[in-house]
Write an enzyme that holds these catalytic residues in place. Structure first.
Site, PDB file in Angstrom:
ATOM      1  N   GLU A  11       0.831  -1.214   0.000  1.00 31.83           N
ATOM      2  CA  GLU A  11       0.000   0.000   0.000  1.00 31.83           C
ATOM      3  C   GLU A  11       0.864   1.262   0.000  1.00 31.83           C
ATOM      4  OE1 GLU A  11      -3.086   0.037  -0.564  1.00 31.83           O
ATOM      5  OE2 GLU A  11      -3.596  -2.053  -0.192  1.00 31.83           O
ATOM      6  N   ASN A  69       1.313   3.841  -3.180  1.00 38.49           N
ATOM      7  CA  ASN A  69       1.006   5.276  -3.068  1.00 38.49           C
ATOM      8  C   ASN A  69       2.136   6.134  -3.619  1.00 38.49           C
ATOM      9  OD1 ASN A  69      -1.494   4.928  -1.976  1.00 38.49           O
ATOM     10  ND2 ASN A  69      -0.926   5.476   0.118  1.00 38.49           N
ATOM     11  N   ARG A  98      -9.007   3.463  -7.664  1.00 38.80           N
ATOM     12  CA  ARG A  98      -8.545   3.418  -6.277  1.00 38.80           C
ATOM     13  C   ARG A  98      -9.758   3.374  -5.355  1.00 38.80           C
ATOM     14  NH1 ARG A  98      -4.375   2.519  -8.163  1.00 38.80           N
ATOM     15  NH2 ARG A  98      -4.488   1.124  -6.426  1.00 38.80           N
TER      16      ARG A  98
HETATM   17  N1  LIG Z   1       3.080   9.167  -1.260  1.00 41.84           N
HETATM   18  C1  LIG Z   1       2.044   9.997  -1.548  1.00 41.84           C
HETATM   19  N2  LIG Z   1       2.266  11.145  -2.252  1.00 41.84           N
HETATM   20  C2  LIG Z   1       1.237  11.995  -2.542  1.00 41.84           C
HETATM   21  N3  LIG Z   1      -0.056  11.772  -2.187  1.00 41.84           N
HETATM   22  C3  LIG Z   1      -0.338  10.649  -1.496  1.00 41.84           C
HETATM   23  C4  LIG Z   1       0.686   9.706  -1.141  1.00 41.84           C
HETATM   24  N4  LIG Z   1       0.098   8.697  -0.446  1.00 41.84           N
HETATM   25  C5  LIG Z   1      -1.208   8.995  -0.370  1.00 41.84           C
HETATM   26  N5  LIG Z   1      -1.496  10.163  -0.996  1.00 41.84           N
HETATM   27  C6  LIG Z   1      -2.828  10.828  -1.066  1.00 41.84           C
HETATM   28  O1  LIG Z   1      -3.649  10.264  -0.050  1.00 41.84           O
HETATM   29  C7  LIG Z   1      -4.835   9.703  -0.619  1.00 41.84           C
HETATM   30  C8  LIG Z   1      -5.277   8.498   0.177  1.00 41.84           C
HETATM   31  O2  LIG Z   1      -4.348   7.419   0.074  1.00 41.84           O
HETATM   32  P1  LIG Z   1      -4.866   5.924   0.278  1.00 41.84           P
HETATM   33  O3  LIG Z   1      -3.735   5.005   0.036  1.00 41.84           O
HETATM   34  O4  LIG Z   1      -5.585   5.823   1.582  1.00 41.84           O
HETATM   35  O5  LIG Z   1      -5.981   5.763  -0.851  1.00 41.84           O
HETATM   36  P2  LIG Z   1      -5.751   5.659  -2.437  1.00 41.84           P
HETATM   37  O6  LIG Z   1      -4.331   5.406  -2.754  1.00 41.84           O
HETATM   38  O7  LIG Z   1      -6.376   6.849  -3.056  1.00 41.84           O
HETATM   39  O8  LIG Z   1      -6.620   4.355  -2.798  1.00 41.84           O
HETATM   40  P3  LIG Z   1      -6.188   2.837  -2.530  1.00 41.84           P
HETATM   41  O9  LIG Z   1      -4.979   2.843  -1.661  1.00 41.84           O
HETATM   42  O10 LIG Z   1      -7.367   2.234  -1.837  1.00 41.84           O
HETATM   43  O11 LIG Z   1      -5.932   2.253  -3.858  1.00 41.84           O
HETATM   44  C9  LIG Z   1      -4.472   9.427  -2.075  1.00 41.84           C
HETATM   45  O12 LIG Z   1      -5.606   9.396  -2.926  1.00 41.84           O
HETATM   46  C10 LIG Z   1      -3.536  10.601  -2.383  1.00 41.84           C
HETATM   47  O13 LIG Z   1      -4.275  11.775  -2.662  1.00 41.84           O
HETATM   48 MG   LIG Z   2      -3.259   3.912  -1.798  1.00 41.83          MG
END
Ligand SMILES: Nc1ncnc2c1ncn2[C@@H]1O[C@H](COP(=O)(O)OP(=O)(O)OP(=O)(O)O)[C@@H](O)[C@H]1O
Ligand SMILES: [Mg+2]
Lengths: 145, 102
Positions: A48, A52, A106
């Site tokens: 995860e 990200n 996502r």
């Molecule tokens: N390393 C990162 N750099 C920039 N933005 C990030 C990063 N990690 C998370 N985010 C932001 O935080 C939000 C939430 O992250 P999260 O992993 O909970 O959900 P997601 O990635 O959108 O979906 P999923 O993980 O369920 O596929 C992302 O949609 C993004 O906007």
């Molecule tokens: Mg994610």
């Protein structure tokens, strides 16, 4: 806390490296003799965080993702995933369940999964500078439990 | 990720094997969508027994597939979910939004 063992790897943000990163964490964790369930949770949390960095931190270019693994005293594994990408403007909001900027590919559940599969999650981020995710995972030594 | 399947009497059965993550999810979603669009099944059964790993990208794929089947007045049933995949579905709260059969 003092680290007993430590490795660092860096790789470009190719999606093919997601599998590499979680396998790498599982291999390093093997020295703590974890259960299969603990290994599965660790691989999921690492996947995860690394996904990200690959998807959100570097949306339209390749960047570098850092993975640091440390064994701390007491059988605790510390995982740090770091990028130098776009950063997160509001970390608390980003960590809310279902919050996503990623559209329908996502689910917005990455941080919730990291939280429920580890024993500690810390996220530091600055817009334009990047994001650092630190996770702690207590790994029971099977022979002691 | 490998997807194999068969279709008979309005039921499409697909079996996933390999690792379902962000790297493999887009291709897998395209393959599933293509088969649904071509065969218009009333029921889609997804057998996950061959999945060695799944993360939130797999959750999104399953939820999108469920929605797609519902929009076509059909139904998605997920079966043979390995322990790690089930833990991820539960942590994401997606087990309540899917029909999971043991
Ligand atoms: N390393 C990162 N750099 C920039 N933005 C990030 C990063 N990690 C998370 N985010 C932001 O935080 C939000 C939430 O992250 P999260 O992993 O909970 O959900 P997601 O990635 O959108 O979906 P999923 O993980 O369920 O596929 C992302 O949609 C993004 O906007
Ligand atoms: Mg994610």
């Amino acid at each position: 806390m003092r680290a007993i063992n430590e490795v660092r790897v860096e790789f470009p943000s190719h999606s093919g490296n997601e599998a590499f990163a979680r396998s790498c964490a599982a291999c390093f964790a093997a020295q703590l003799d974890p259960t299969l369930e603990e290994l599965g949770d660790l691989k999921t949390a690492v996947s995860e965080a690394v996904t990200n960095a690959i998807v959100h931190a570097y949306p339209d270019k390749l960047g570098t993702v850092g993975l640091k693994l440390r064994v701390l005293e007491g059988g605790v594994l510390e995982v740090t995933v770091r990028d130098r990408g776009v950063g997160i403007p509001d970390v608390a909001r980003a960590m809310e369940p279902m919050f996503t900027t990623g559209g329908d590919e996502r689910s917005g559940m990455g941080f919730s999964i990291m939280e429920s599969f580890t024993d500690g999650l810390r996220v530091r981020s600055a817009p334009g500078r990047g994001t650092t995710v630190v996770m702690l995972k207590r790994l029971s030594r099977r022979e002691e439990s | 990720m490998r997807i194999t399947g068969s279709c008979s009497g309005g039921e499409l059965k697909l079996r996933f094997s390999g690792e379902l993550d962000h790297h493999s999810a887009r291709e897998a979603m395209d393959a599933v969508s293509e088969r649904i669009d071509a065969l218009l099944p009333r029921r889609l059964t997804l057998d996950l027994s061959g999945l060695g790993f799944m993360d939130s990208s797999g959750v999104a794929l399953l939820l999108r597939t469920e929605k797609k089947m519902r929009e076509l007045d059909g139904r998605l049933v997920v079966t043979e979910v390995p322990a790690q995949s089930l833990r991820v579905l539960r942590a994401a709260g997606a087990d309540k939004r899917l029909t999971i059969r043991e």
